[in-house]
Design a protein around this motif. Structure first.
Motif, PDB file in Angstrom:
ATOM      1  N   SER A 185       0.757  -1.700  -0.221  1.00  0.00           N
ATOM      2  CA  SER A 185       0.459   0.260  -0.237  1.00  0.00           C
ATOM      3  C   SER A 185       0.682   1.550  -0.105  1.00  0.00           C
ATOM      4  CB  SER A 185      -0.778  -0.249   1.589  1.00  0.00           C
ATOM      5  OG  SER A 185      -1.525   1.298   1.099  1.00  0.00           O
ATOM      6  N   LYS A 186       0.613   2.132  -1.532  1.00  0.00           N
ATOM      7  CA  LYS A 186       1.456   3.776  -1.374  1.00  0.00           C
ATOM      8  C   LYS A 186       3.227   2.182  -0.904  1.00  0.00           C
ATOM      9  CE  LYS A 186      -1.269   7.031   0.129  1.00  0.00           C
ATOM     10  NZ  LYS A 186      -1.596   8.132   0.868  1.00  0.00           N
ATOM     11  N   SER A 236      -7.323   3.444   6.146  1.00  0.00           N
ATOM     12  CA  SER A 236      -6.623   3.451   7.210  1.00  0.00           C
ATOM     13  C   SER A 236      -6.091   4.091   8.148  1.00  0.00           C
ATOM     14  CB  SER A 236      -5.724   4.810   5.900  1.00  0.00           C
ATOM     15  OG  SER A 236      -6.521   5.495   5.827  1.00  0.00           O
ATOM     16  N   ARG A 251       1.879  -1.929   9.468  1.00  0.00           N
ATOM     17  CA  ARG A 251       1.928  -1.383   8.076  1.00  0.00           C
ATOM     18  C   ARG A 251       4.405  -0.802   8.091  1.00  0.00           C
ATOM     19  NH1 ARG A 251       0.339   1.761   4.333  1.00  0.00           N
ATOM     20  NH2 ARG A 251      -1.283   2.088   5.511  1.00  0.00           N
ATOM     21  N   GLU A 311      -4.688  -5.120  -1.260  1.00  0.00           N
ATOM     22  CA  GLU A 311      -4.905  -3.194  -1.522  1.00  0.00           C
ATOM     23  C   GLU A 311      -6.046  -3.155  -1.903  1.00  0.00           C
ATOM     24  OE1 GLU A 311      -4.291   0.701  -2.200  1.00  0.00           O
ATOM     25  OE2 GLU A 311      -3.953  -0.366  -3.262  1.00  0.00           O
ATOM     26  N   GLN A 312      -7.319  -1.280  -1.887  1.00  0.00           N
ATOM     27  CA  GLN A 312      -7.935  -1.302  -2.946  1.00  0.00           C
ATOM     28  C   GLN A 312      -8.006   0.231  -2.367  1.00  0.00           C
ATOM     29  OE1 GLN A 312     -12.151  -2.282  -2.232  1.00  0.00           O
ATOM     30  NE2 GLN A 312     -12.351  -2.218  -4.768  1.00  0.00           N
ATOM     31  N   GLN A 350      -6.462   2.403  -1.365  1.00  0.00           N
ATOM     32  CA  GLN A 350      -6.164   2.423   0.492  1.00  0.00           C
ATOM     33  C   GLN A 350      -5.963   2.179   1.007  1.00  0.00           C
ATOM     34  OE1 GLN A 350      -4.828   6.594   0.535  1.00  0.00           O
ATOM     35  NE2 GLN A 350      -5.024   7.142  -1.649  1.00  0.00           N
ATOM     36  N   ASP A 351      -7.729   1.132   0.760  1.00  0.00           N
ATOM     37  CA  ASP A 351      -8.234   0.582   1.668  1.00  0.00           C
ATOM     38  C   ASP A 351      -7.971  -0.999   1.790  1.00  0.00           C
ATOM     39  OD1 ASP A 351      -9.856   2.637   2.717  1.00  0.00           O
ATOM     40  OD2 ASP A 351     -12.070   1.284   0.994  1.00  0.00           O
ATOM     41  N   LEU A 352      -7.749  -1.541   2.800  1.00  0.00           N
ATOM     42  CA  LEU A 352      -7.446  -3.125   2.782  1.00  0.00           C
ATOM     43  C   LEU A 352      -8.082  -4.291   2.967  1.00  0.00           C
ATOM     44  CD1 LEU A 352      -4.832  -2.442   5.317  1.00  0.00           C
ATOM     45  CD2 LEU A 352      -4.235  -2.676   2.733  1.00  0.00           C
TER      46      LEU A 352
END
Length: 259
Positions: A22-23, A86, A37, A63-64, A66-68
């Protein structure tokens, strides 16, 4: 030349847990219920503890936006597909308890257009299993019965098909509701696949023999790394991170594999 480097260590990881990107960080599910994280310099922070929230142990994760999206399995039993924001806020997408049953559990999850693909064991001991689709509003529809290949673990979408890692040792391709074996990794001595992704346009899987392997379009298998021999123990989750791979192991390592 393949290079393996350690991002973090001493993580509480189970072999059937996946990993997500994620990012600029890696999200690692742990056996005690946390979603950690982890940044590339090894610093970790807890997003949420799903065991403390009485939801269960996280297994599959993707990840979708910024959601998990996470599959969890509890002890009552209770099984869910969750969305974790997040800030740690948790939303239930679907209750999978009746689908998984008393002796089953949901394992892998991945995205397919605007819905979620989830692998479910309906009885871990008997190895009965299926692949289902869950819509964003929680509607469940079956895709394929996978019982003849054992319990299903990680999965990935490849072109117009779905590839699933199975406990009897195969990577299985599902197209139009039909499941066929691509390759039997166990029979060829590579072990049982736990998780699978696509790296450099090829299927890439972790196995219980300690290997990370690639499978080409003809089913030929090539070993990328022997993590057990390198004393990182057995790899579990695998995901692409830019041009590299990130892999978790039951030795508590989060690794970066580059070429």
């Amino acid at each position: 030349m393949i290079q393996v480097s350690v991002i973090a260590s001493k993580l509480n990881i189970y072999t059937l847990q996946s990993v997500a990107v994620s990012k600029d960080s890696v999200i690692v599910p742990t056996l005690d219920g946390q979603l950690l994280r982890v940044t590339l310099d090894g610093k970790s922070t807890s997003i949420v503890n799903l065991v403390q929230a009485e939801l269960g142990v996280p297994f599959g994760i993707v990840e979708q936006e910024q959601d998990l999206i996470v599959t969890v399995s509890g002890y009552l039993p209770q099984h869910y597909l969750l969305r974790v924001k997040s800030d740690g806020k948790v939303e239930t997408i679907a209750d999978l308890t009746q689908r998984s049953g008393f002796y089953g559990a949901p394992f892998g999850v991945t995205l397919d257009q605007n819905s979620y693909l989830v692998t479910i064991s309906t009885d871990v001991v008997e190895s009965s299993s299926e692949l289902i689709r869950v819509s964003r509003d929680g509607k469940i529809s079956p895709i394929a019965n996978l019982t003849k290949f054992g319990n299903p673990f990680g999965l990935v979408v490849q072109n117009q098909s779905i590839v699933v890692a199975q406990s009897y040792g195969q990577l299985v391709r599902v197209e139009k509701g039909e499941a066929t074996a691509i390759v039997d990794l166990k029979a060829q001595g590579f072990g049982i696949p736990f998780d699978v992704t696509i790296w450099r346009d090829r299927l890439t899987a972790t196995t219980n023999s300690g290997l990370v392997v690639q499978v080409d379009e003809n089913g030929k298998v090539n070993t990328i790394a022997d993590l057990a021999k390198a004393k990182y123990q057995i790899p579990s989750g695998i995901a692409t991170f830019g041009k590299d791979l990130v892999v978790t192991t039951n030795g508590g390592f989060l690794l970066r594999i580059s070429a």
